[in-house]
Design an enzyme around this catalytic site. Structure first.
Site, PDB file in Angstrom:
ATOM      1  N   PHE A 137       0.864  -1.175   0.000  1.00 19.26           N
ATOM      2  CA  PHE A 137       0.000   0.000   0.000  1.00 19.26           C
ATOM      3  C   PHE A 137       0.908   1.234   0.000  1.00 19.26           C
ATOM      4  CE2 PHE A 137      -2.657   2.879   2.810  1.00 19.26           C
ATOM      5  CZ  PHE A 137      -3.760   2.978   1.977  1.00 19.26           C
ATOM      6  N   THR A 140       2.554   6.870   1.893  1.00 19.82           N
ATOM      7  CA  THR A 140       3.503   7.853   2.433  1.00 19.82           C
ATOM      8  C   THR A 140       4.504   8.312   1.365  1.00 19.82           C
ATOM      9  OG1 THR A 140       3.320   6.719   4.549  1.00 19.82           O
ATOM     10  CG2 THR A 140       5.174   8.223   4.303  1.00 19.82           C
ATOM     11  N   GLU A 141       4.836   9.584   1.428  1.00 23.06           N
ATOM     12  CA  GLU A 141       5.805  10.137   0.478  1.00 23.06           C
ATOM     13  C   GLU A 141       6.965  10.777   1.245  1.00 23.06           C
ATOM     14  OE1 GLU A 141       4.293  12.322  -2.782  1.00 23.06           O
ATOM     15  OE2 GLU A 141       2.828  10.737  -3.250  1.00 23.06           O
ATOM     16  N   THR A 173       5.961  -1.106   3.011  1.00 18.90           N
ATOM     17  CA  THR A 173       6.116  -2.482   3.501  1.00 18.90           C
ATOM     18  C   THR A 173       5.696  -3.493   2.441  1.00 18.90           C
ATOM     19  OG1 THR A 173       5.617  -1.670   5.718  1.00 18.90           O
ATOM     20  CG2 THR A 173       5.454  -4.043   5.401  1.00 18.90           C
ATOM     21  N   GLN A 354      15.024  -4.684  31.062  1.00 21.30           N
ATOM     22  CA  GLN A 354      15.604  -4.425  32.388  1.00 21.30           C
ATOM     23  C   GLN A 354      15.596  -5.691  33.240  1.00 21.30           C
ATOM     24  OE1 GLN A 354      16.958  -1.592  32.898  1.00 21.30           O
ATOM     25  NE2 GLN A 354      17.555  -1.829  35.035  1.00 21.30           N
ATOM     26  N   GLU A 381       1.266   3.657  10.622  1.00 18.65           N
ATOM     27  CA  GLU A 381      -0.201   3.733  10.513  1.00 18.65           C
ATOM     28  C   GLU A 381      -0.783   4.811  11.422  1.00 18.65           C
ATOM     29  OE1 GLU A 381      -2.434   0.169   9.653  1.00 18.65           O
ATOM     30  OE2 GLU A 381      -0.592  -0.882   9.147  1.00 18.65           O
ATOM     31  N   SER A 384       1.551   8.408  17.360  1.00 19.79           N
ATOM     32  CA  SER A 384       0.767   8.555  18.599  1.00 19.79           C
ATOM     33  C   SER A 384       0.145   9.952  18.677  1.00 19.79           C
ATOM     34  CB  SER A 384       1.656   8.304  19.821  1.00 19.79           C
ATOM     35  OG  SER A 384       2.051   6.957  19.828  1.00 19.79           O
ATOM     36  N   GLU A 385       0.841  10.944  18.100  1.00 17.67           N
ATOM     37  CA  GLU A 385       0.268  12.300  18.077  1.00 17.67           C
ATOM     38  C   GLU A 385      -1.008  12.290  17.225  1.00 17.67           C
ATOM     39  OE1 GLU A 385       3.496  11.626  17.493  1.00 17.67           O
ATOM     40  OE2 GLU A 385       4.397  12.506  19.277  1.00 17.67           O
TER      41      GLU A 385
HETATM   42  C1  LIG Z   1       8.990   0.488   8.941  1.00 15.81           C
HETATM   43  C2  LIG Z   1       7.925   1.353   8.346  1.00 15.81           C
HETATM   44  C3  LIG Z   1       6.937   0.782   7.545  1.00 15.81           C
HETATM   45  C4  LIG Z   1       5.968   1.590   6.931  1.00 15.81           C
HETATM   46  N1  LIG Z   1       5.063   1.033   6.058  1.00 15.81           N
HETATM   47  C5  LIG Z   1       4.276   1.859   5.305  1.00 15.81           C
HETATM   48  C6  LIG Z   1       3.443   1.322   4.254  1.00 15.81           C
HETATM   49  O1  LIG Z   1       3.417   0.123   4.005  1.00 15.81           O
HETATM   50  N2  LIG Z   1       2.728   2.205   3.509  1.00 15.81           N
HETATM   51  C7  LIG Z   1       2.741   3.553   3.725  1.00 15.81           C
HETATM   52  O2  LIG Z   1       2.079   4.282   2.991  1.00 15.81           O
HETATM   53  N3  LIG Z   1       3.484   4.076   4.754  1.00 15.81           N
HETATM   54  C8  LIG Z   1       4.258   3.262   5.524  1.00 15.81           C
HETATM   55  N4  LIG Z   1       5.036   3.791   6.535  1.00 15.81           N
HETATM   56  C9  LIG Z   1       4.998   5.232   6.779  1.00 15.81           C
HETATM   57  C10 LIG Z   1       4.386   5.621   8.127  1.00 15.81           C
HETATM   58  O3  LIG Z   1       3.012   5.432   8.103  1.00 15.81           O
HETATM   59  C11 LIG Z   1       4.816   7.077   8.386  1.00 15.81           C
HETATM   60  O4  LIG Z   1       6.203   7.039   8.710  1.00 15.81           O
HETATM   61  C12 LIG Z   1       4.027   7.740   9.487  1.00 15.81           C
HETATM   62  O5  LIG Z   1       2.694   7.940   9.092  1.00 15.81           O
HETATM   63  C13 LIG Z   1       4.621   9.100   9.891  1.00 15.81           C
HETATM   64  O6  LIG Z   1       4.875   9.887   8.774  1.00 15.81           O
HETATM   65  P1  LIG Z   1       6.327  10.573   8.606  1.00 15.81           P
HETATM   66  O7  LIG Z   1       7.334   9.510   8.803  1.00 15.81           O
HETATM   67  O8  LIG Z   1       6.351  11.300   7.317  1.00 15.81           O
HETATM   68  O9  LIG Z   1       6.438  11.584   9.804  1.00 15.81           O
HETATM   69  P2  LIG Z   1       5.926  13.125   9.796  1.00 15.81           P
HETATM   70  O10 LIG Z   1       4.566  13.177   9.243  1.00 15.81           O
HETATM   71  O11 LIG Z   1       6.989  13.965   9.169  1.00 15.81           O
HETATM   72  O12 LIG Z   1       5.886  13.416  11.352  1.00 15.81           O
HETATM   73  C14 LIG Z   1       7.054  13.776  12.103  1.00 15.81           C
HETATM   74  C15 LIG Z   1       6.628  14.076  13.540  1.00 15.81           C
HETATM   75  O13 LIG Z   1       5.757  15.209  13.567  1.00 15.81           O
HETATM   76  C16 LIG Z   1       4.539  14.869  14.213  1.00 15.81           C
HETATM   77  N5  LIG Z   1       3.439  15.617  13.598  1.00 15.81           N
HETATM   78  C17 LIG Z   1       3.177  15.794  12.278  1.00 15.81           C
HETATM   79  N6  LIG Z   1       2.072  16.513  12.118  1.00 15.81           N
HETATM   80  C18 LIG Z   1       1.595  16.802  13.354  1.00 15.81           C
HETATM   81  C19 LIG Z   1       0.481  17.523  13.859  1.00 15.81           C
HETATM   82  N7  LIG Z   1      -0.433  18.087  13.044  1.00 15.81           N
HETATM   83  N8  LIG Z   1       0.336  17.643  15.204  1.00 15.81           N
HETATM   84  C20 LIG Z   1       1.227  17.058  16.037  1.00 15.81           C
HETATM   85  N9  LIG Z   1       2.303  16.357  15.616  1.00 15.81           N
HETATM   86  C21 LIG Z   1       2.478  16.233  14.300  1.00 15.81           C
HETATM   87  C22 LIG Z   1       4.377  13.371  14.025  1.00 15.81           C
HETATM   88  O14 LIG Z   1       3.511  12.808  14.998  1.00 15.81           O
HETATM   89  C23 LIG Z   1       5.831  12.914  14.173  1.00 15.81           C
HETATM   90  O15 LIG Z   1       6.151  12.797  15.531  1.00 15.81           O
HETATM   91  C24 LIG Z   1       5.967   2.986   7.185  1.00 15.81           C
HETATM   92  C25 LIG Z   1       6.933   3.543   8.034  1.00 15.81           C
HETATM   93  C26 LIG Z   1       7.911   2.759   8.583  1.00 15.81           C
HETATM   94  C27 LIG Z   1       8.982   3.421   9.430  1.00 15.81           C
END
Ligand SMILES: Cc1cc2nc3c(=O)[nH]c(=O)nc-3n(C[C@H](O)[C@H](O)[C@H](O)COP(=O)(O)OP(=O)(O)OC[C@H]3O[C@@H](n4cnc5c(N)ncnc54)[C@H](O)[C@@H]3O)c2cc1C
Length: 399
Positions: A137, A140-141, A173, A354, A381, A384-385
């Site tokens: 799926f 994410t970009e 993934t 631990q 997915e 936590s925020e």
């Molecule tokens: C091992 C792995 C597998 C994954 N598999 C998939 C997959 O199969 N398909 C897919 O599409 N994606 C996948 N992802 C992507 C994953 O869903 C995203 O990494 C995740 O949604 C966070 O997006 P980001 O990494 O761009 O972080 P960002 O969106 O850049 O966020 C960075 C930080 O800012 C915080 N933040 C951002 N906006 C706000 C807000 N409005 N208020 C408060 N805090 C905020 C976030 O909570 C986070 O702490 C995967 C990621 C990993 C690491």
């Protein structure tokens, strides 16, 4: 009374969480599989960063990938609750295997099952349900996963009866295994009313010219699972590969993620419970000051807290899954379950490490792996925020 979720339902105003016979049988068989097949082999695969092909094939033969899919498409005709039960049992032993199933079904299979045309379902679901093929799926970009609609740059345009896709996706993934068959890609396909981007989902078969699967990421945890960056450069697929209606991509991925959160919550509960299992066995065995360390109340209390967190996490995902299966709104409950489960997994993995002392820091013990695997549960997915934002929004609070 047995509810659709496989749990005993409301009797005399009391909600019971005893599994019905069919679901308990499934839970037990996955528990045995995880203990007898996954546990002895996964440590080495994890250390080498190798995808568990043999385990995936066996899970396919057990029918785990087709659990919530109707039999006419090669599924088991079960429900999403059954999938979550399987994920909890696998998560107790290993998260790389569990996330391979979770992403394969809730992110890979379910969008095709829910939104696909009859032809798409007949083509893709049978091999996917058999575990002979995996779907991914791509949402994410590189520019952002949380603000995914705002950050989306991947575009698809219609040309001579084909979608031509340009852009890239991060952290996808199951996108680069030898058995990856298709990737559902979210892309901007035009402008919607009000000037917002129109987002649609397009199925891109593996090996399509113009799709490049980059080298596997080197990750902190989930080392035996498969995660890649993808790029699309003039990648052409037939117009008929549109998944569901044009412009419905945003709604599709929001609904997919709501369900996926319940599945990740179940997986997280498994990790939290696995920490309890390992810790109880270890403190009975490990000797210090003339006896087993399990006689020290400080450690007993730590383990009691761990069991409490795992228990609460389980009740939380059971509740969200029950609402989902009953066709009731479950967005808030799914967010609560994911938050509760990932917190439990993080806290329990830290405490279990631990309890193990220096051995907890050694790769040969599962708790060190649990510690590394827990962190992503607070990120994937929806972070936590994001879960807190969803809960607040459901309470009528908005920014
Ligand atoms: C091992 C792995 C597998 C994954 N598999 C998939 C997959 O199969 N398909 C897919 O599409 N994606 C996948 N992802 C992507 C994953 O869903 C995203 O990494 C995740 O949604 C966070 O997006 P980001 O990494 O761009 O972080 P960002 O969106 O850049 O966020 C960075 C930080 O800012 C915080 N933040 C951002 N906006 C706000 C807000 N409005 N208020 C408060 N805090 C905020 C976030 O909570 C986070 O702490 C995967 C990621 C990993 C690491």
């Amino acid at each position: 009374m047995v509810s659709k979720t496989g749990m005993r339902g409301v009797e005399g105003g009391v909600i019971g969480f005893r599994l019905d016979e069919e679901h308990e049988e499934l839970r037990k068989s996955v528990e045995e599989f995880a203990r007898d097949v996954v546990a002895p082999t996964i440590g080495e695969l994890y250390d080498r960063g190798e995808f568990p092909y043999d385990i995936v094939a066996r899970m396919g033969r057990m029918g785990l990938f087709g659990l919530p899919v109707a039999e006419e498409y090669g599924g088991m005709g079960g429900d999403y609750f059954a999938l979550c039960l399987a994920l909890e049992e696998l998560g107790r032993v290993d998260s790389s295997v569990a996330i391979t199933l979770e992403a394969g079904v809730s992110l890979g299979i379910m969008p095709i099952y829910r939104y696909g045309t009859e032809a798409q379902k007949r083509e893709w679901l049978p091999p996917l349900c058999a575990g002979e093929m995996l779907a991914a799926f791509g949402l994410t970009e590189p520019g952002g996963g949380t603000d995914v609609a705002g950050a989306m740059r991947t575009k698809a345009r219609l040309e001579d009866g084909h979608w031509v896709i340009d852009g890239s996706k991060s952290f996808i993934t199951n996108s680069g295994t030898d058995i990856t068959g298709v990737i559902a890609v979210a892309a901007i396909t035009g402008t919607a009313s009000g000037g917002k981007p129109e987002i649609s989902t397009i199925l891109v078969p593996s090996g399509t010219p113009g799709l490049t699967v980059a080298k596997k990421y080197s990750k902190v945890g989930w080392s035996a699972s498969d995660t890649h960056e993808l790029s699309f450069d003039g990648c052409r697929v037939p117009e008929a590969n549109l998944l569901g209606e044009r412009g419905r991509g945003y709604a599709q991925f929001l609904a997919t993620l709501d369900e996926g959160r319940v599945a990740v919550a179940a997986l997280s509960t498994g990790l939290a419970q696995g920490c309890v299992d390992e810790s109880v066995a270890y403190v009975r065995d490990r000797q210090a000051f003339g006896g087993p360390i399990g006689r020290f109340q400080a450690l007993q209390f730590k383990i009691a807290d761990m069991e409490t967190r795992a228990h609460n996490a389980r009740l939380s995902w059971y509740h969200a899954a029950a609402r989902m299966s009953a066709g009731e709104p479950f967005k808030k409950e799914a967010a609560i379950a994911k938050l509760t489960g990932s917190d439990a997994a993080m806290d329990n993995s830290r405490d279990a490490t631990q309890v193990f002392g220096g051995y907890g820091f050694m790769n040969e013990f599962a708790v060190g792996r649990f510690y590394r695997d827990a962190k992503i549960l607070e990120i994937g997915e929806g972070t936590s925020e994001v879960q807190r934002m969803l809960i607040a929004r459901e309470l009528g609070l908005s920014t």
